[in-house]
Design an enzyme around this catalytic site. Structure first.
Site, PDB file in Angstrom:
ATOM      1  N   LYS A  67     -53.168  29.870  -8.400  1.00  0.00           N
ATOM      2  CA  LYS A  67     -51.913  29.923  -9.167  1.00  0.00           C
ATOM      3  C   LYS A  67     -52.132  30.630 -10.505  1.00  0.00           C
ATOM      4  O   LYS A  67     -51.317  31.429 -10.945  1.00  0.00           O
ATOM      5  CB  LYS A  67     -51.426  28.492  -9.396  1.00  0.00           C
ATOM      6  CG  LYS A  67     -49.974  28.380  -9.739  1.00  0.00           C
ATOM      7  CD  LYS A  67     -49.487  26.945  -9.616  1.00  0.00           C
ATOM      8  CE  LYS A  67     -49.197  26.565  -8.179  1.00  0.00           C
ATOM      9  NZ  LYS A  67     -48.628  25.221  -8.038  1.00  0.00           N
ATOM     10  N   ASN A 110     -37.015  16.867  -9.825  1.00  0.00           N
ATOM     11  CA  ASN A 110     -38.428  16.643  -9.547  1.00  0.00           C
ATOM     12  C   ASN A 110     -38.860  15.357 -10.212  1.00  0.00           C
ATOM     13  O   ASN A 110     -38.278  14.970 -11.233  1.00  0.00           O
ATOM     14  CB  ASN A 110     -39.259  17.773 -10.167  1.00  0.00           C
ATOM     15  CG  ASN A 110     -39.433  18.931  -9.228  1.00  0.00           C
ATOM     16  OD1 ASN A 110     -39.138  18.832  -8.047  1.00  0.00           O
ATOM     17  ND2 ASN A 110     -39.902  20.030  -9.758  1.00  0.00           N
ATOM     18  N   ASP A 163     -37.860  24.072  -7.755  1.00  0.00           N
ATOM     19  CA  ASP A 163     -38.046  25.397  -7.161  1.00  0.00           C
ATOM     20  C   ASP A 163     -36.727  26.001  -6.681  1.00  0.00           C
ATOM     21  O   ASP A 163     -36.590  27.212  -6.605  1.00  0.00           O
ATOM     22  CB  ASP A 163     -39.031  25.297  -5.989  1.00  0.00           C
ATOM     23  CG  ASP A 163     -40.427  24.946  -6.478  1.00  0.00           C
ATOM     24  OD1 ASP A 163     -40.834  25.521  -7.502  1.00  0.00           O
ATOM     25  OD2 ASP A 163     -41.079  24.080  -5.872  1.00  0.00           O
ATOM     26  N   LYS A 205     -16.251  16.264  -7.178  1.00  0.00           N
ATOM     27  CA  LYS A 205     -17.120  15.372  -6.393  1.00  0.00           C
ATOM     28  C   LYS A 205     -16.878  15.577  -4.888  1.00  0.00           C
ATOM     29  O   LYS A 205     -15.711  15.577  -4.440  1.00  0.00           O
ATOM     30  CB  LYS A 205     -16.830  13.917  -6.789  1.00  0.00           C
ATOM     31  CG  LYS A 205     -17.764  12.946  -6.120  1.00  0.00           C
ATOM     32  CD  LYS A 205     -17.485  11.520  -6.567  1.00  0.00           C
ATOM     33  CE  LYS A 205     -18.281  10.559  -5.704  1.00  0.00           C
ATOM     34  NZ  LYS A 205     -17.948   9.175  -5.955  1.00  0.00           N
ATOM     35  N   PHE A 208     -49.285  24.672 -15.981  1.00  0.00           N
ATOM     36  CA  PHE A 208     -49.732  23.402 -15.414  1.00  0.00           C
ATOM     37  C   PHE A 208     -49.557  23.461 -13.908  1.00  0.00           C
ATOM     38  O   PHE A 208     -48.627  24.118 -13.418  1.00  0.00           O
ATOM     39  CB  PHE A 208     -48.902  22.233 -15.969  1.00  0.00           C
ATOM     40  CG  PHE A 208     -49.476  21.663 -17.239  1.00  0.00           C
ATOM     41  CD1 PHE A 208     -49.466  22.403 -18.414  1.00  0.00           C
ATOM     42  CD2 PHE A 208     -50.021  20.394 -17.263  1.00  0.00           C
ATOM     43  CE1 PHE A 208     -50.002  21.888 -19.583  1.00  0.00           C
ATOM     44  CE2 PHE A 208     -50.554  19.864 -18.427  1.00  0.00           C
ATOM     45  CZ  PHE A 208     -50.548  20.612 -19.581  1.00  0.00           C
ATOM     46  N   PRO A 225     -35.565  30.975 -10.844  1.00  0.00           N
ATOM     47  CA  PRO A 225     -36.520  31.911 -11.448  1.00  0.00           C
ATOM     48  C   PRO A 225     -37.780  31.171 -11.860  1.00  0.00           C
ATOM     49  O   PRO A 225     -37.714  30.003 -12.255  1.00  0.00           O
ATOM     50  CB  PRO A 225     -35.771  32.438 -12.679  1.00  0.00           C
ATOM     51  CG  PRO A 225     -34.732  31.419 -12.979  1.00  0.00           C
ATOM     52  CD  PRO A 225     -34.373  30.767 -11.673  1.00  0.00           C
ATOM     53  N   ASP A 226     -38.920  31.836 -11.763  1.00  0.00           N
ATOM     54  CA  ASP A 226     -40.177  31.242 -12.240  1.00  0.00           C
ATOM     55  C   ASP A 226     -40.309  31.607 -13.724  1.00  0.00           C
ATOM     56  O   ASP A 226     -40.633  32.751 -14.077  1.00  0.00           O
ATOM     57  CB  ASP A 226     -41.364  31.770 -11.422  1.00  0.00           C
ATOM     58  CG  ASP A 226     -42.646  31.004 -11.758  1.00  0.00           C
ATOM     59  OD1 ASP A 226     -42.901  30.774 -12.953  1.00  0.00           O
ATOM     60  OD2 ASP A 226     -43.367  30.642 -10.819  1.00  0.00           O
ATOM     61  N   ILE A 227     -40.030  30.642 -14.576  1.00  0.00           N
ATOM     62  CA  ILE A 227     -39.965  30.919 -16.033  1.00  0.00           C
ATOM     63  C   ILE A 227     -41.328  31.387 -16.543  1.00  0.00           C
ATOM     64  O   ILE A 227     -41.435  32.378 -17.272  1.00  0.00           O
ATOM     65  CB  ILE A 227     -39.516  29.648 -16.799  1.00  0.00           C
ATOM     66  CG1 ILE A 227     -38.205  29.131 -16.215  1.00  0.00           C
ATOM     67  CG2 ILE A 227     -39.379  29.932 -18.294  1.00  0.00           C
ATOM     68  CD1 ILE A 227     -37.832  27.727 -16.669  1.00  0.00           C
ATOM     69  N   LYS A 251     -50.085  34.033 -11.361  1.00  0.00           N
ATOM     70  CA  LYS A 251     -49.136  34.114 -12.483  1.00  0.00           C
ATOM     71  C   LYS A 251     -49.739  34.829 -13.689  1.00  0.00           C
ATOM     72  O   LYS A 251     -49.118  34.927 -14.740  1.00  0.00           O
ATOM     73  CB  LYS A 251     -48.658  32.711 -12.874  1.00  0.00           C
ATOM     74  CG  LYS A 251     -47.926  31.971 -11.745  1.00  0.00           C
ATOM     75  CD  LYS A 251     -47.045  30.831 -12.228  1.00  0.00           C
ATOM     76  CE  LYS A 251     -46.477  30.052 -11.039  1.00  0.00           C
ATOM     77  NZ  LYS A 251     -45.377  29.155 -11.368  1.00  0.00           N
TER      78      LYS A 251
HETATM   79  O1  C5P Z   1     -44.204  24.875  -9.550  1.00  0.00           O
HETATM   80  P1  C5P Z   1     -45.521  25.535  -9.814  1.00  0.00           P
HETATM   81  O2  C5P Z   1     -46.683  24.787  -9.265  1.00  0.00           O
HETATM   82  O3  C5P Z   1     -45.526  27.016  -9.510  1.00  0.00           O
HETATM   83  O4  C5P Z   1     -45.692  25.414 -11.408  1.00  0.00           O
HETATM   84  C1  C5P Z   1     -46.790  26.004 -12.065  1.00  0.00           C
HETATM   85  C2  C5P Z   1     -46.432  26.312 -13.480  1.00  0.00           C
HETATM   86  O5  C5P Z   1     -45.298  27.186 -13.522  1.00  0.00           O
HETATM   87  C3  C5P Z   1     -46.041  25.115 -14.335  1.00  0.00           C
HETATM   88  O6  C5P Z   1     -46.608  25.358 -15.604  1.00  0.00           O
HETATM   89  C4  C5P Z   1     -44.523  25.163 -14.408  1.00  0.00           C
HETATM   90  O7  C5P Z   1     -44.021  24.646 -15.615  1.00  0.00           O
HETATM   91  C5  C5P Z   1     -44.250  26.654 -14.308  1.00  0.00           C
HETATM   92  N1  C5P Z   1     -42.989  26.959 -13.611  1.00  0.00           N
HETATM   93  C6  C5P Z   1     -41.971  27.608 -14.265  1.00  0.00           C
HETATM   94  N2  C5P Z   1     -40.805  27.907 -13.604  1.00  0.00           N
HETATM   95  C7  C5P Z   1     -40.659  27.604 -12.308  1.00  0.00           C
HETATM   96  C8  C5P Z   1     -41.684  26.947 -11.611  1.00  0.00           C
HETATM   97  C9  C5P Z   1     -42.841  26.622 -12.292  1.00  0.00           C
HETATM   98  O8  C5P Z   1     -42.092  27.885 -15.461  1.00  0.00           O
HETATM   99  N3  C5P Z   1     -39.525  27.900 -11.695  1.00  0.00           N
END
Ligand code: C5P
Length: 406
Positions: free
Chosen positions: A349, A223, A291, A301, A335, A317-319, A353
């Site tokens: 969002k 990213n 994502d 390679k 953020f 995974p969404d941490i 979350k």
């Molecule tokens: O990507 P997204 O807009 O959902 O990100 C929103 C928040 O979630 C950010 O604070 C980002 O650091 C966190 N996040 C995360 N793990 C992910 C995607 C986003 O912790 N896989």
């Protein structure tokens, strides 16, 4: 719409050090000239500074410079017959709130790591009971040397706080890691360490920067994120007295003074590092986490060809969502970088979350820039912050966080 008062967050980050007793140890290195400015800033912030110089330091700067700036005689010898009962190293270390060695040469770090005591400064470091902070400064090869790495590891294990060094041009003409932090950065870090800041005693785990998802050993998906905002938030939190653990994806940035950085590459590594550092009081997710990752990244390679090429991606995974859903979840701050309809997407969002606080910005205004325009979203509504540099924004965010925590 409530607008935060922001005037007092625009300062240097150095809060009052009134009546704090600081021993400033100066060792031999060209950065000793920066220690003179550091001494001035500490005195200006109200600290009582006693300067102790090694013999090598006096080859770079005369003790008289520090005497004039600190208003106190400079101590240079363990064997000074004029200094009372000859126990200066004990008296000094008993009364100090903190010993700061800046610059700390490679040789002095080695001495500290081995507990040697063959001059006044090393002896009082060994005899002290207060906190010891070092700001290393040396040539980049000396900093990278295995012996220095070992010594640093030992010092961190011994609870010594290491500030810097920074990367940049060096006195020897080379460029790399080893420059002493600027005097203002060290002074700001000390005020965070010494003042009972509003986040004193709080443990903050954070993420910053991008993640990098391998396609094969030489290619990957990532990213766009410089990490500047996350590093600024880490600095502001440390200045406010928090213990800050910064889990960072790949960036070119130097960790702020007093912040412990854990370097990671992929989202999976970032998640593992965050979970290993929890529990904490606050989790701030600034990272631009990819994502998706590649399903079955190649171990060798991939050879180039003109045929169409398809990558199978699977969701990461969404941490943040995972941490926010933990039974003993810390206070979670997210953020959201959007390119349009900021208020609508950011608030959605935050609710999805389950976050008490979310920081929104328009990606096109912020990416890679030194300044930012942020809007805070919480249960009370929206709080737009004034357009300012990222560190100022970060300090305002931390102030808002403090009010919510209270
Ligand atoms: O990507 P997204 O807009 O959902 O990100 C929103 C928040 O979630 C950010 O604070 C980002 O650091 C966190 N996040 C995360 N793990 C992910 C995607 C986003 O912790 N896989």
């Amino acid at each position: 719409m409530p607008v935060l008062s922001w005037k007092c967050a625009l300062g240097s980050g150095v809060v009052s050090l009134t009546h704090k007793k600081i021993i400033l140890g100066v060792t031999g290195g060209i950065a000793a000239y920066k220690a003179a400015e550091l001494c001035r800033l500490l005195v200006k912030a109200g600290a009582e500074v006693r300067v102790v110089m090694t013999a090598a330091a006096q080859q770079f700067v005369a003790p008289l410079t520090f005497q004039a700036l600190s208003g106190q005689p400079v101590l240079t010898s363990l064997w000074d017959a004029a200094s009372g009962d000859g126990m200066e190293h004990i008296h000094l270390s008993r009364t100090a709130d903190l010993v700061l060695v800046a610059p700390a040469s490679a040789d002095f770090l080695a001495k500290l790591a081995h507990g040697r005591a063959d001059d006044l400064l090393s002896t009082l470091c060994l005899a002290r009971s207060c906190r010891l902070v070092v700001a290393p400064a040396m040539n980049r090869e000396m900093w990278a040397a295995l012996a220095t790495r070992r010594n640093l590891e030992q010092l961190v294990a011994d609870d010594v706080t290491v500030l810097g060094p920074a990367a940049g041009e060096q006195a020897c003409g080379e460029t790399g890691l080893g420059r002493m932090l600027e005097a203002s950065e060290i002074a700001a870090a000390l005020s965070g360490l010494l003042s009972a800041g509003p986040l004193a005693g709080k443990r903050i785990v954070m993420t910053a920067g991008p993640t990098f998802e391998a396609i094969d050993p030489v290619r990957g998906l990532t990213n766009r994120s410089s990490g500047k905002m996350g590093y600024a938030v880490a600095q502001a939190a440390a200045e406010a007295g928090a213990e800050v653990i910064l889990v960072s994806g790949p960036t070119c940035l130097t960790p702020p003074a007093g912040v412990r950085r854990i370097a990671v590459e992929s989202a999976a590594e970032m998640r593992a590092a965050v979970l290993a550092e929890l529990p904490g009081d606050v989790f701030i997710a600034v990272a631009a986490v990819a994502d998706y990752r590649v399903d079955g990244a190649a171990t060798q390679k991939i050879k180039k060809s003109t045929d169409p090429f398809t990558l199978q991606l699977i969701a990461n995974p969404d941490i943040l969502a995972e941490v926010a859903a933990l039974p003993d979840a810390p206070f979670c701050v997210g953020f959201a970088a959007e390119t349009e309809r900021l208020a609508e997407y950011a608030e959605a969002k935050r609710l999805r979350k389950k976050l008490p606080l979310l920081v929104g910005n328009l990606a096109q205004d912020t990416l890679g820039q030194d300044a930012a325009e942020l809007v805070l979203f919480d249960a009370q509504g929206q709080h737009p912050l004034p357009h300012a540099d990222k560190l100022t924004q970060a300090r305002l965010l931390v102030r808002h966080l403090v009010t919510l925590l209270n």
